[in-house]
Design a protein around this motif. Structure first.
Motif, mmCIF file in Angstrom:
data_model
loop_
_atom_site.group_PDB
_atom_site.id
_atom_site.type_symbol
_atom_site.label_atom_id
_atom_site.label_comp_id
_atom_site.label_asym_id
_atom_site.label_seq_id
_atom_site.Cartn_x
_atom_site.Cartn_y
_atom_site.Cartn_z
ATOM 1 N N ILE A 236 1.895 11.182 -13.199
ATOM 2 C CA ILE A 236 2.641 10.649 -12.780
ATOM 3 C C ILE A 236 2.502 9.185 -12.304
ATOM 4 N N GLY A 237 3.636 8.606 -12.992
ATOM 5 C CA GLY A 237 3.589 6.501 -13.186
ATOM 6 C C GLY A 237 4.912 5.969 -12.859
ATOM 7 N N PRO A 238 5.084 4.727 -12.343
ATOM 8 C CA PRO A 238 6.395 3.967 -11.784
ATOM 9 C C PRO A 238 7.202 3.982 -13.206
ATOM 10 N N ALA A 239 8.199 3.813 -12.721
ATOM 11 C CA ALA A 239 9.782 3.819 -14.376
ATOM 12 C C ALA A 239 9.289 2.961 -14.516
ATOM 13 N N GLY A 240 9.349 1.339 -13.855
ATOM 14 C CA GLY A 240 9.573 0.586 -14.220
ATOM 15 C C GLY A 240 8.842 -0.185 -15.363
ATOM 16 N N ARG A 241 9.223 -1.204 -16.072
ATOM 17 C CA ARG A 241 8.865 -2.231 -17.064
ATOM 18 C C ARG A 241 7.417 -1.765 -17.389
ATOM 19 N N ASP A 242 6.743 -1.311 -18.236
ATOM 20 C CA ASP A 242 4.742 -1.070 -18.571
ATOM 21 C C ASP A 242 4.177 -0.177 -17.556
ATOM 22 N N GLN A 243 5.431 0.943 -17.081
ATOM 23 C CA GLN A 243 4.575 1.056 -15.630
ATOM 24 C C GLN A 243 4.171 0.671 -14.851
ATOM 25 N N THR B 117 10.184 3.292 -9.273
ATOM 26 C CA THR B 117 10.337 4.712 -8.786
ATOM 27 C C THR B 117 9.266 5.974 -9.115
ATOM 28 N N PRO B 118 8.289 6.582 -9.157
ATOM 29 C CA PRO B 118 8.011 7.473 -9.545
ATOM 30 C C PRO B 118 8.524 8.177 -10.097
ATOM 31 N N LYS B 119 8.025 8.699 -11.939
ATOM 32 C CA LYS B 119 8.229 9.286 -12.726
ATOM 33 C C LYS B 119 7.466 10.315 -13.529
ATOM 34 N N PRO B 120 7.378 11.308 -14.020
ATOM 35 C CA PRO B 120 6.265 11.792 -14.933
ATOM 36 C C PRO B 120 6.438 11.011 -16.163
ATOM 37 N N ALA C 30 0.873 -0.769 -0.510
ATOM 38 C CA ALA C 30 0.037 -0.074 -0.177
ATOM 39 C C ALA C 30 0.496 1.067 0.060
ATOM 40 N N GLU C 31 2.098 0.775 0.561
ATOM 41 C CA GLU C 31 3.010 2.575 0.748
ATOM 42 C C GLU C 31 3.695 3.076 -0.348
ATOM 43 N N GLY C 32 3.538 1.739 -1.373
ATOM 44 C CA GLY C 32 4.166 1.781 -2.705
ATOM 45 C C GLY C 32 3.192 2.223 -3.425
ATOM 46 N N ALA C 33 2.174 1.708 -4.069
ATOM 47 C CA ALA C 33 0.684 2.488 -3.835
ATOM 48 C C ALA C 33 1.126 3.628 -3.889
ATOM 49 N N ALA C 34 1.174 4.097 -2.988
ATOM 50 C CA ALA C 34 0.677 5.463 -2.617
ATOM 51 C C ALA C 34 1.993 6.460 -2.933
ATOM 52 N N TRP C 35 3.213 5.740 -3.470
ATOM 53 C CA TRP C 35 4.487 6.727 -3.498
ATOM 54 C C TRP C 35 3.744 7.741 -5.293
ATOM 55 N N PRO C 36 3.440 7.002 -5.967
ATOM 56 C CA PRO C 36 2.973 8.238 -7.221
ATOM 57 C C PRO C 36 2.708 9.191 -6.711
ATOM 58 N N SER C 37 1.510 9.421 -5.799
ATOM 59 C CA SER C 37 0.951 9.905 -5.424
ATOM 60 C C SER C 37 1.547 11.571 -4.946
ATOM 61 N N LEU C 38 2.376 11.041 -3.858
ATOM 62 C CA LEU C 38 3.229 11.956 -2.976
ATOM 63 C C LEU C 38 4.594 12.502 -3.559
ATOM 64 N N TYR C 39 4.885 11.303 -5.026
ATOM 65 C CA TYR C 39 5.456 12.598 -5.778
ATOM 66 C C TYR C 39 4.887 13.186 -6.189
ATOM 67 N N ALA C 40 3.835 12.810 -7.132
ATOM 68 C CA ALA C 40 3.149 14.183 -7.946
ATOM 69 C C ALA C 40 2.995 15.033 -6.823
ATOM 70 N N PRO D 113 9.003 18.543 -7.351
ATOM 71 C CA PRO D 113 9.903 20.138 -8.343
ATOM 72 C C PRO D 113 8.919 19.683 -9.310
ATOM 73 N N GLN D 114 9.632 17.658 -10.230
ATOM 74 C CA GLN D 114 9.832 18.014 -11.602
ATOM 75 C C GLN D 114 7.880 17.230 -12.204
ATOM 76 N N ALA D 115 6.731 17.684 -10.740
ATOM 77 C CA ALA D 115 5.788 17.616 -11.006
ATOM 78 C C ALA D 115 4.859 18.728 -11.779
#
Length: 104
Positions: free
Chosen positions: A50-57, A61-64, A28-38, A42-44
């Motif tokens: 904002i989505g996960p940077a891994g394969r197929d999102q 790590t979250p990123k634009p 659940a913490e990992g799922a909340a990470w993109p929202s917290l990042y957004a 400052p990059q948001a």
């Protein structure tokens, strides 16, 4: 893994969902990470995605990121909004930017 997945119809559905969730979903913490990042990075950017940077999102790590296919379709957005209002019973005045208060 918030437990929301446990509300499927039927015992078999709940068991399969539980197994799939453990294999495919993070915490659940990992799922909340993109929202917290957004909300804090400052990059948001407003209107960005904002989505996960891994394969197929699906992890990482979250990123634009590029929004999912079809997510920028205004007609589909209006349809989803109307369904959300109907299912929740809460109308929302998009022009005013507030939920309407009313008795149901």
């Amino acid at each position: 893994m918030t437990g929301l997945q446990q509300h499927g119809n039927g015992g078999l559905s709940r068991v399969i969902t539980s197994i799939a969730a453990r294999m495919l979903m993070g915490s659940a913490e990992g799922a909340a990470w993109p929202s917290l990042y957004a909300a804090t990075s400052p990059q948001a950017r407003s209107g960005g995605f904002i989505g996960p940077a891994g394969r197929d999102q699906t992890s990482g790590t979250p990123k634009p990121a590029k929004p999912p296919t079809g997510s920028e379709d205004p007609a589909e957005g209006r349809r989803l909004w109307a369904v959300s209002e109907r299912l929740t019973g809460v109308p929302f005045d998009l022009d005013a930017g507030v939920a309407s208060s009313h008795e149901t």
